[in-house]
Design a protein around this motif. Structure first.
Motif, PDB file in Angstrom:
ATOM      1  N   ARG A  59       0.856  -1.178   0.000  1.00  0.00           N
ATOM      2  CA  ARG A  59       0.000   0.000   0.000  1.00  0.00           C
ATOM      3  C   ARG A  59       0.890   1.225   0.000  1.00  0.00           C
ATOM      4  NH1 ARG A  59      -1.970  -3.525   3.784  1.00  0.00           N
ATOM      5  NH2 ARG A  59      -4.035  -4.394   3.408  1.00  0.00           N
ATOM      6  N   PHE A  60       0.409   2.297  -0.577  1.00  0.00           N
ATOM      7  CA  PHE A  60       1.148   3.549  -0.535  1.00  0.00           C
ATOM      8  C   PHE A  60       0.173   4.709  -0.664  1.00  0.00           C
ATOM      9  CE2 PHE A  60       1.267   2.105  -4.977  1.00  0.00           C
ATOM     10  CZ  PHE A  60       0.738   3.205  -5.648  1.00  0.00           C
ATOM     11  N   VAL A  61       0.664   5.882  -0.297  1.00  0.00           N
ATOM     12  CA  VAL A  61      -0.109   7.112  -0.434  1.00  0.00           C
ATOM     13  C   VAL A  61       0.589   7.979  -1.467  1.00  0.00           C
ATOM     14  CG1 VAL A  61      -0.845   9.241   0.718  1.00  0.00           C
ATOM     15  CG2 VAL A  61      -1.018   7.050   1.908  1.00  0.00           C
ATOM     16  N   THR A  62      -0.177   8.537  -2.373  1.00  0.00           N
ATOM     17  CA  THR A  62       0.387   9.390  -3.415  1.00  0.00           C
ATOM     18  C   THR A  62      -0.445  10.659  -3.535  1.00  0.00           C
ATOM     19  OG1 THR A  62       1.111   9.466  -5.730  1.00  0.00           O
ATOM     20  CG2 THR A  62      -0.954   8.335  -5.280  1.00  0.00           C
ATOM     21  N   ALA A  63       0.216  11.727  -3.940  1.00  0.00           N
ATOM     22  CA  ALA A  63      -0.460  13.014  -4.122  1.00  0.00           C
ATOM     23  C   ALA A  63      -0.732  13.238  -5.601  1.00  0.00           C
ATOM     24  CB  ALA A  63       0.394  14.151  -3.564  1.00  0.00           C
ATOM     25  N   LEU A  64      -1.944  13.687  -5.925  1.00  0.00           N
ATOM     26  CA  LEU A  64      -2.299  14.014  -7.299  1.00  0.00           C
ATOM     27  C   LEU A  64      -1.921  15.453  -7.606  1.00  0.00           C
ATOM     28  CD1 LEU A  64      -5.811  12.317  -7.527  1.00  0.00           C
ATOM     29  CD2 LEU A  64      -3.578  11.364  -8.114  1.00  0.00           C
ATOM     30  N   ALA A  65      -1.993  15.798  -8.870  1.00  0.00           N
ATOM     31  CA  ALA A  65      -1.576  17.132  -9.302  1.00  0.00           C
ATOM     32  C   ALA A  65      -2.416  18.229  -8.661  1.00  0.00           C
ATOM     33  CB  ALA A  65      -1.654  17.238 -10.824  1.00  0.00           C
ATOM     34  N   ASP A  66      -3.685  17.925  -8.331  1.00  0.00           N
ATOM     35  CA  ASP A  66      -4.549  18.950  -7.737  1.00  0.00           C
ATOM     36  C   ASP A  66      -4.451  19.003  -6.220  1.00  0.00           C
ATOM     37  OD1 ASP A  66      -5.800  16.621  -7.046  1.00  0.00           O
ATOM     38  OD2 ASP A  66      -7.655  17.001  -8.132  1.00  0.00           O
ATOM     39  N   GLY A  67      -3.491  18.244  -5.641  1.00  0.00           N
ATOM     40  CA  GLY A  67      -3.257  18.303  -4.206  1.00  0.00           C
ATOM     41  C   GLY A  67      -3.967  17.240  -3.403  1.00  0.00           C
ATOM     42  N   ARG A  68      -4.854  16.468  -4.004  1.00  0.00           N
ATOM     43  CA  ARG A  68      -5.561  15.422  -3.264  1.00  0.00           C
ATOM     44  C   ARG A  68      -4.623  14.257  -2.963  1.00  0.00           C
ATOM     45  NH1 ARG A  68      -9.431  13.013  -6.308  1.00  0.00           N
ATOM     46  NH2 ARG A  68      -8.623  13.943  -8.200  1.00  0.00           N
ATOM     47  N   LEU A  69      -4.915  13.561  -1.844  1.00  0.00           N
ATOM     48  CA  LEU A  69      -4.126  12.404  -1.434  1.00  0.00           C
ATOM     49  C   LEU A  69      -4.931  11.131  -1.693  1.00  0.00           C
ATOM     50  CD1 LEU A  69      -2.665  13.619   1.983  1.00  0.00           C
ATOM     51  CD2 LEU A  69      -1.474  13.473  -0.199  1.00  0.00           C
ATOM     52  N   LEU A  70      -4.305  10.166  -2.328  1.00  0.00           N
ATOM     53  CA  LEU A  70      -4.932   8.867  -2.570  1.00  0.00           C
ATOM     54  C   LEU A  70      -4.159   7.790  -1.824  1.00  0.00           C
ATOM     55  CD1 LEU A  70      -5.849   8.607  -6.365  1.00  0.00           C
ATOM     56  CD2 LEU A  70      -7.318   9.205  -4.445  1.00  0.00           C
ATOM     57  N   ARG A  71      -4.898   6.924  -1.148  1.00  0.00           N
ATOM     58  CA  ARG A  71      -4.296   5.725  -0.570  1.00  0.00           C
ATOM     59  C   ARG A  71      -4.558   4.582  -1.548  1.00  0.00           C
ATOM     60  NH1 ARG A  71      -5.754   5.147   5.269  1.00  0.00           N
ATOM     61  NH2 ARG A  71      -7.848   4.847   4.453  1.00  0.00           N
ATOM     62  N   VAL A  72      -3.505   3.900  -1.956  1.00  0.00           N
ATOM     63  CA  VAL A  72      -3.593   2.885  -2.997  1.00  0.00           C
ATOM     64  C   VAL A  72      -3.123   1.550  -2.433  1.00  0.00           C
ATOM     65  CG1 VAL A  72      -2.882   2.219  -5.320  1.00  0.00           C
ATOM     66  CG2 VAL A  72      -3.087   4.648  -4.718  1.00  0.00           C
ATOM     67  N   GLY A  73      -3.956   0.544  -2.561  1.00  0.00           N
ATOM     68  CA  GLY A  73      -3.574  -0.819  -2.238  1.00  0.00           C
ATOM     69  C   GLY A  73      -3.512  -1.634  -3.520  1.00  0.00           C
ATOM     70  N   ILE A  74      -2.523  -2.511  -3.636  1.00  0.00           N
ATOM     71  CA  ILE A  74      -2.343  -3.311  -4.848  1.00  0.00           C
ATOM     72  C   ILE A  74      -2.367  -4.790  -4.487  1.00  0.00           C
ATOM     73  CG2 ILE A  74      -0.835  -3.810  -6.807  1.00  0.00           C
ATOM     74  CD1 ILE A  74       0.198  -1.072  -6.754  1.00  0.00           C
ATOM     75  N   VAL A  75      -3.199  -5.526  -5.200  1.00  0.00           N
ATOM     76  CA  VAL A  75      -3.325  -6.967  -5.000  1.00  0.00           C
ATOM     77  C   VAL A  75      -2.921  -7.666  -6.289  1.00  0.00           C
ATOM     78  CG1 VAL A  75      -4.887  -8.858  -4.423  1.00  0.00           C
ATOM     79  CG2 VAL A  75      -5.214  -6.599  -3.375  1.00  0.00           C
ATOM     80  N   GLY A  76      -2.028  -8.625  -6.189  1.00  0.00           N
ATOM     81  CA  GLY A  76      -1.603  -9.366  -7.368  1.00  0.00           C
ATOM     82  C   GLY A  76      -2.606 -10.419  -7.770  1.00  0.00           C
ATOM     83  N   VAL A  77      -2.671 -10.703  -9.048  1.00  0.00           N
ATOM     84  CA  VAL A  77      -3.544 -11.753  -9.586  1.00  0.00           C
ATOM     85  C   VAL A  77      -2.654 -12.842 -10.155  1.00  0.00           C
ATOM     86  CG1 VAL A  77      -5.354 -12.321 -11.239  1.00  0.00           C
ATOM     87  CG2 VAL A  77      -5.352 -10.095 -10.118  1.00  0.00           C
ATOM     88  N   ARG A  78      -2.826 -14.032  -9.658  1.00  0.00           N
ATOM     89  CA  ARG A  78      -2.035 -15.175 -10.108  1.00  0.00           C
ATOM     90  C   ARG A  78      -2.960 -16.285 -10.583  1.00  0.00           C
ATOM     91  NH1 ARG A  78       3.272 -14.606  -8.276  1.00  0.00           N
ATOM     92  NH2 ARG A  78       3.543 -13.012  -6.667  1.00  0.00           N
ATOM     93  N   PRO A  79      -2.403 -17.295 -11.249  1.00  0.00           N
ATOM     94  CA  PRO A  79      -3.240 -18.441 -11.627  1.00  0.00           C
ATOM     95  C   PRO A  79      -3.872 -19.080 -10.401  1.00  0.00           C
ATOM     96  CG  PRO A  79      -1.122 -18.515 -12.767  1.00  0.00           C
ATOM     97  CD  PRO A  79      -1.031 -17.415 -11.753  1.00  0.00           C
ATOM     98  N   VAL A  80      -4.919 -19.874 -10.628  1.00  0.00           N
ATOM     99  CA  VAL A  80      -5.672 -20.484  -9.526  1.00  0.00           C
ATOM    100  C   VAL A  80      -4.763 -21.296  -8.631  1.00  0.00           C
ATOM    101  CG1 VAL A  80      -7.529 -22.084  -8.966  1.00  0.00           C
ATOM    102  CG2 VAL A  80      -7.800 -20.473 -10.847  1.00  0.00           C
ATOM    103  N   ASN A  81      -3.737 -21.956  -9.193  1.00  0.00           N
ATOM    104  CA  ASN A  81      -2.856 -22.783  -8.381  1.00  0.00           C
ATOM    105  C   ASN A  81      -1.763 -21.969  -7.695  1.00  0.00           C
ATOM    106  OD1 ASN A  81      -1.193 -22.094 -10.474  1.00  0.00           O
ATOM    107  ND2 ASN A  81      -1.031 -24.190 -11.319  1.00  0.00           N
ATOM    108  N   ALA A  82      -1.814 -20.611  -7.839  1.00  0.00           N
ATOM    109  CA  ALA A  82      -0.882 -19.690  -7.166  1.00  0.00           C
ATOM    110  C   ALA A  82       0.559 -19.900  -7.584  1.00  0.00           C
ATOM    111  CB  ALA A  82      -1.009 -19.811  -5.651  1.00  0.00           C
ATOM    112  N   ALA A  83       0.775 -20.572  -8.712  1.00  0.00           N
ATOM    113  CA  ALA A  83       2.131 -20.776  -9.206  1.00  0.00           C
ATOM    114  C   ALA A  83       2.346 -19.928 -10.453  1.00  0.00           C
ATOM    115  CB  ALA A  83       2.356 -22.250  -9.539  1.00  0.00           C
ATOM    116  N   GLY A  84       3.606 -19.591 -10.701  1.00  0.00           N
ATOM    117  CA  GLY A  84       3.909 -18.831 -11.898  1.00  0.00           C
ATOM    118  C   GLY A  84       3.872 -17.340 -11.658  1.00  0.00           C
TER     119      GLY A  84
END
Length: 696
Positions: free
Chosen positions: A218-243
């Motif tokens: 997760r991270f917080v980033t500032a946009l050009a207009d001054g607003r703050l966004l909190r961003v969470g990133i979730v990875g997508v993997r194959p069903v067997n979680a390999a690769g």
């Protein structure tokens, strides 16, 4: 043009041949006469010259007319029939072939129309079967879209290359630009054009390092207009979680107001602490007086009441004003120490060009802002030229020591190193090393070289409370919330010219202007555009903006485009609109009909606005002339009728852009059938069109 010249030469040939035959015949007649009779013969022929000329003209005209009819019947007619048949073969919904003038070709046209009807019926049946087979997938997809549309968070789904494959309305609203019509979020666009590329790259590196269950940066980033966004990133993997990752999902929250409220509360708390010093002084004075043994009972009771009242008042004020130190707006996330050190080691290696030795206690988890930590460690290593750097993570009670050590011969950090802004290759980050330590509620200090030991910088970091809960593994009952192919990686490494036309993203646009001459002061009064991604027209992603031309609109042009002076009054000037349009068209190929006209207006504004559109451009007018060389008209309405496309809102910029996009989508399979597969081949074919010589 070349075909017209050949036709003209063909029609002139009978006249030339007849003239030559007549001249040869006259020469032979005169040459065969007796020498004495030749003057009389020539005089007689001179008297018949008008008759001979009329005969020549009549014969030449008849022969040319006959050749023209033959040319139309045997060359132009079959060619037009072939073009129309090619359209029917690619598009079963195209209108039937009109009956040709040549009677011999009418039977062929009827047979082609009959085959086309059977082909259309077969395709309809195939489409029905495919639609029935994919109904469940469509239902699941619509459920997913409806669910994400109702979420309060912004949701963006990307493929491994970072190109956007799905987004909801909340994400579009959070990342909206100055002009909402520009749609900053769009299918096929790179997420790195919307969020800080360094933060996104780091988060993806964390995802690649850990498993889907363990790495949720997760991270917080500032946009050009001054607003703050909190961003969470979730990875997508194959069903067997390999690769490797097949994509990733971003969850966006606007924390601007929360952060502002938290800052205000902290400021009030600081002010409260300052104002309460007087109260504390009063309490301390009263307590000191209470220690006097000879203090009377009445005075003692009065001072005790002062202490009680003052303490009660302070408690009430503290309860009302103390800020809520809940969730940190700069969020920390649980991460394996091994993964953090691996990410930081790669960053240090890239910064100083040296391998990094790593050591750590097994099974240790940290609660960290991994981007800030890795950036700070890489900055320190690069800033002070650390040789043979090493990273070590060890437990220290409820905390962890993360040490960055180096050879003693290297430069030791100078005074003030903790408050020096952290720098990366992309610029200066909005924090220093001290900020990073305080963000973790810890500390940072340096230890000089001692006997048999290397100098090091130590970060005191919090341990995670426990291993993050592992997601349930795949099972037969695992719900499937999508069943469509979102996550195929593109081939961005290939040159754009070598890519197939079907794999390219396009911005199809049109302009309305005050007149036809930009060099004489005519101006753009409207820009309309839409996008094509993966062979699909994105009708929801449009750019539609009126422009104040800063001059009058001629009355003669108003009936054409329907834009009056009142409609553009108060609208943005072209210098404000072009940056938004360039952002809308970024990373795509521009497409227009007779686009040289529109591009000329844009090019005339380069010096004034500093905005340059230098991406590749395709013109449906030129492409149509390549596909239909025998047709007399390639106008927008003629092309739409030829391809069976219904048009509406003509002569509005967005309406014409929509019609052009529909025509372009119909042209692509026709171009492919003629061997024009890539962008480079389409541009080369366009350059060979006679219409490419038009200038504005």
């Amino acid at each position: 043009m070349r075909r017209l010249r050949r036709l003209h030469l063909l029609l002139l040939a009978p006249a030339v041949l007849l003239a030559a035959w007549e001249a040869v015949a006259l020469f032979l007649v005169i040459a065969g006469a007796e020498p004495g009779a030749r003057p009389v013969l020539m005089q007689a022929l001179a008297g018949q010259a008008p008759a001979l000329a009329l005969w020549w003209l009549a014969a030449a005209g008849a022969a040319a007319f006959g050749l023209y009819r033959l040319h139309q019947a045997l060359i132009i007619g079959p060619a037009r029939l072939a073009d129309a048949a090619r359209v029917l073969a690619e598009d079963p919904n195209a209108p039937p072939i009109p009956m040709p003038d040549a009677a011999a070709l009418r039977g062929v046209a009827r047979a082609i129309n009959a085959l086309a009807q059977k082909n259309a019926a077969l395709r309809l049946e195939t489409d029905r079967l495919v639609e029935a087979a994919t109904a469940a997938a469509a239902y699941q997809r619509d459920q997913l879209a409806a669910l994400m549309a109702e979420m309060e968070q912004g949701v963006i789904v990307c493929n491994p290359d970072g190109n956007i494959l799905f987004y909801n309305e909340r994400a579009s609203a959070l990342l909206s630009p100055q002009f909402p019509a520009a749609h900053a979020v769009g299918l096929g666009r790179s997420i790195e054009t919307l969020l800080d590329p360094a933060l996104v790259a780091h988060a993806r590196e964390v995802l690649d390092t850990g498993t889907a269950a363990e790495a949720t940066p997760r991270f917080v980033t500032a946009l050009a207009d001054g607003r703050l966004l909190r961003v969470g990133i979730v990875g997508v993997r194959p069903v067997n979680a390999a690769g490797p990752l097949t994509g990733f999902i971003l969850l966006l929250d606007d924390i601007t107001e929360d952060h502002r409220a938290r800052t205000d509360r902290d400021a009030r708390a600081a002010a409260l602490a300052e104002t309460m010093r007087a109260s504390l002084a009063s309490v301390r004075t009263a307590l000191d007086l209470l220690d006097y043994p000879d203090l009377g009972q009445e005075d003692r009771a009065r001072f005790e009441a002062i202490v009680r009242d003052t303490v009660a008042e302070m408690g009430d004020r503290l309860a009302a004003e103390t800020p809520d130190n809940g969730d940190n707006p700069w969020p920390l996330h649980d991460m394996r120490a091994e993964d953090l050190i691996a990410v930081a080691a790669r960053r240090i290696n890239a910064a100083v060009g040296a391998d990094v030795a790593c050591a750590l206690d097994a099974g240790m988890w940290l609660r960290v802002d991994s981007f800030a930590m890795a950036s700070a460690l890489a900055f320190l290593a690069a800033r002070y030229g650390m040789k043979a750097p090493a990273l070590c993570a060890r437990r220290a009670g409820d905390w962890a020591h993360l040490d960055l050590s180096w050879q003693a011969a290297s430069t030791h950090p100078a005074v003030g190193w903790q408050v020096e802004p952290v720098r990366t290759g992309d610029g200066v980050l909005p924090f220093n090393v001290r900020d990073v330590a305080e963000r973790h509620g810890g500390e940072v200090w340096s230890v000089p070289a001692q006997e048999q030991e290397r100098p090091f910088i130590r970060f005191l970091l919090p341990l995670a409370e426990g291993r993050p809960q592992t997601l349930a593994g795949p099972s037969a009952s695992r719900p499937v919330y999508y069943d469509f192919d979102l996550f195929k990686a593109g081939a961005e490494h290939r040159a754009l010219d070598d890519r197939p036309l079907t794999d390219i993203s396009y911005t199809v646009f049109d302009t309305e202007t005050t007149g036809l001459n930009p060099a004489d002061g005519d101006e753009i009064i409207q820009i309309g555009a839409t996008r094509i991604v993966n062979g699909r027209l994105l009708k929801a992603e449009t750019f539609d903006q009126l422009v104040d031309p800063g001059r009058s609109i001629p009355e003669l042009s108003i009936p054409i485009h329907g834009i009056t002076p009142e409609m553009v009054r108060g609208k943005p000037r072209i210098g404000e609109v072009l940056p938004a349009f360039r952002a809308f068209a970024a990373g795509t190929v521009l497409v227009g009909h007779n686009v040289a006209f529109d591009m000329r207006f844009l090019q005339m504004k380069e010096a004034q606005t500093g905005i340059r559109f230098d991406q590749p451009v395709l013109d449906t007018l030129l492409l149509a002339s390549v596909l239909y060389p025998h047709e007399a008209s390639h106008g927008l309405e003629a092309m739409a009728a030829r391809l069976g496309i219904a048009t509406s809102a003509r002569h509005s910029a967005l309406g014409d852009a929509m019609a052009t996009a529909a025509i372009f989508l119909k042209l692509i399979p026709l171009l492919v059938s003629k061997g024009i597969v890539t962008l480079a081949e389409a541009r080369k074919a366009s350059e060979a069109s006679p219409y490419a010589r038009l200038r504005y």
